[in-house]
Design an enzyme around this catalytic site. Sequence first.
Site, mmCIF file in Angstrom:
data_model
loop_
_atom_site.group_PDB
_atom_site.id
_atom_site.type_symbol
_atom_site.label_atom_id
_atom_site.label_comp_id
_atom_site.label_asym_id
_atom_site.label_seq_id
_atom_site.Cartn_x
_atom_site.Cartn_y
_atom_site.Cartn_z
ATOM 1 N N CYS A 163 -34.158 -4.832 35.094
ATOM 2 C CA CYS A 163 -34.865 -5.971 34.493
ATOM 3 C C CYS A 163 -35.430 -5.672 33.106
ATOM 4 C CB CYS A 163 -35.984 -6.424 35.422
ATOM 5 S SG CYS A 163 -35.443 -6.611 37.123
ATOM 6 N N HIS A 295 -44.225 -9.668 32.133
ATOM 7 C CA HIS A 295 -43.062 -9.547 33.016
ATOM 8 C C HIS A 295 -43.237 -10.545 34.153
ATOM 9 C CE1 HIS A 295 -39.444 -7.761 34.455
ATOM 10 N NE2 HIS A 295 -39.985 -7.396 35.605
ATOM 11 N N GLU A 306 -49.400 -5.232 36.613
ATOM 12 C CA GLU A 306 -49.307 -5.588 35.194
ATOM 13 C C GLU A 306 -50.676 -5.990 34.643
ATOM 14 O OE1 GLU A 306 -46.441 -8.096 32.144
ATOM 15 O OE2 GLU A 306 -46.353 -8.548 34.292
ATOM 16 N N LYS A 327 -41.286 -16.973 33.662
ATOM 17 C CA LYS A 327 -40.321 -16.899 34.781
ATOM 18 C C LYS A 327 -40.513 -18.040 35.777
ATOM 19 C CE LYS A 327 -39.176 -11.940 34.855
ATOM 20 N NZ LYS A 327 -39.883 -11.456 33.662
ATOM 21 N N HIS A 332 -36.164 -15.431 37.040
ATOM 22 C CA HIS A 332 -36.015 -14.035 36.630
ATOM 23 C C HIS A 332 -34.546 -13.794 36.309
ATOM 24 C CE1 HIS A 332 -36.276 -9.843 36.167
ATOM 25 N NE2 HIS A 332 -37.169 -9.560 37.100
ATOM 26 N N PHE A 391 -37.074 -2.181 38.043
ATOM 27 C CA PHE A 391 -36.838 -1.276 39.160
ATOM 28 C C PHE A 391 -36.338 0.060 38.598
ATOM 29 C CE2 PHE A 391 -35.876 -4.565 42.735
ATOM 30 C CZ PHE A 391 -37.230 -4.768 42.893
#
Length: 403
Positions: A163, A295, A306, A327, A332, A391
């Site tokens: 991502c 994010h 975050e 998002k 996403h 990830f």
Amino acid sequence: MKKRVVITGAGTINALGHDVPSTLAAMREGRCGIGPLDIPDVDRLSVQIGAQVKGFEAEGIFNRQQMSLYDRFTQFTLVAAREAIAQAGLEFHGDLAAQSGVVLGNSGGGMTTLDANYRSVYEEGKNRVHPFVVPKLMNNAAASHVSMEFNLKGPSFTVASACASSNHAMAQAFQMVQSGMSPVMITGGSESMLCFGGVKAWEGLRVMTKDTCRPFSANRNGMVQGEGAGVFVFEEMEHAKRRGAEIMAEVAGFAMSSDAADIVMPSKQGAARAISGALANAGLNPSDVCYINAHGTGTAANDKTECAAVADVFGSHADHLMISSTKAMHGHCIGGTGAVELLACIMALRDGIIAPTIGYEEPDPECALDVVPNEAREVRVDAALSNAFAFGGLNAVLALRRV
């Protein structure tokens, strides 16, 4: 001497719009692009929603020969690249062509091609596949086709870091222009994973919501997959000025970090290192930053981590920050998500409009920042950050300035 790097062109296609103007209009309006999936065997999925690009007719854009070579993620990339390069008003010949290149982010490659050919071989029992399957599904297909279509003969490659792919790619492009290696780089990213296999794989992680994405809201229950592309022209500032190009924003700096901790669980320390590193690289103080495009996946693990990282880095200034996740609107977009989200930063810097975090319903005490809930906000923004945390614990943060 380091060069200054500016953005002179932008292009996109995503669930909110098939170009930049329609996408920014949707962001200003807080429109949601999430809806029922229209893919084969959707009834076999437990998650049946996504931020799908609707109304896209590739056959009207590409010829038959191109269609045999272009997976959906490549089609998206080329549509976005054409818009960005047309806006920049560039043509690549001679030395400019020899020195300019393309760096794109992508995570899954040609997932729709892969899915269709697995069906063909395993479900339908066919013993042969099309001879172009490999060049169609490879991760670098989009970058290669962009370089061929626009005569880009300089450094060209693809970055795959889940991502954070797009932010890592744009950071590499930024460095190449900043160092003087290339006067112009085409950069960004794309993804098209909304096929049966792509959604089924993500279902296994148990991080997906079945209704909608609510970043930072106490009642959030997971992320929603999206698809699309964002492509930008990164150009050396003096080169852009000499030809009278419109400058949308300046790319001021970036930082990357690795959590070195867990393959899926994010680390506050890793995220904080990337955020503080981007500020330092750009020569910005925390008080200079007004907006962060988060994010913000809508999962408890990401959102809380975050917000804690932002609070740690910005200290008392965190109370004066605006931080939103788009998002909830465009989903996403995995490897392409940072590129689509950079548009929100450009809108904040150029137009003074902060895209909202839609779907927000309940305050979460562990996300006690100004998340610009549900409605866009007009305010002057001089500096902004764009966060991407992937990830594998791979983090990349871009810093931008108003010009």
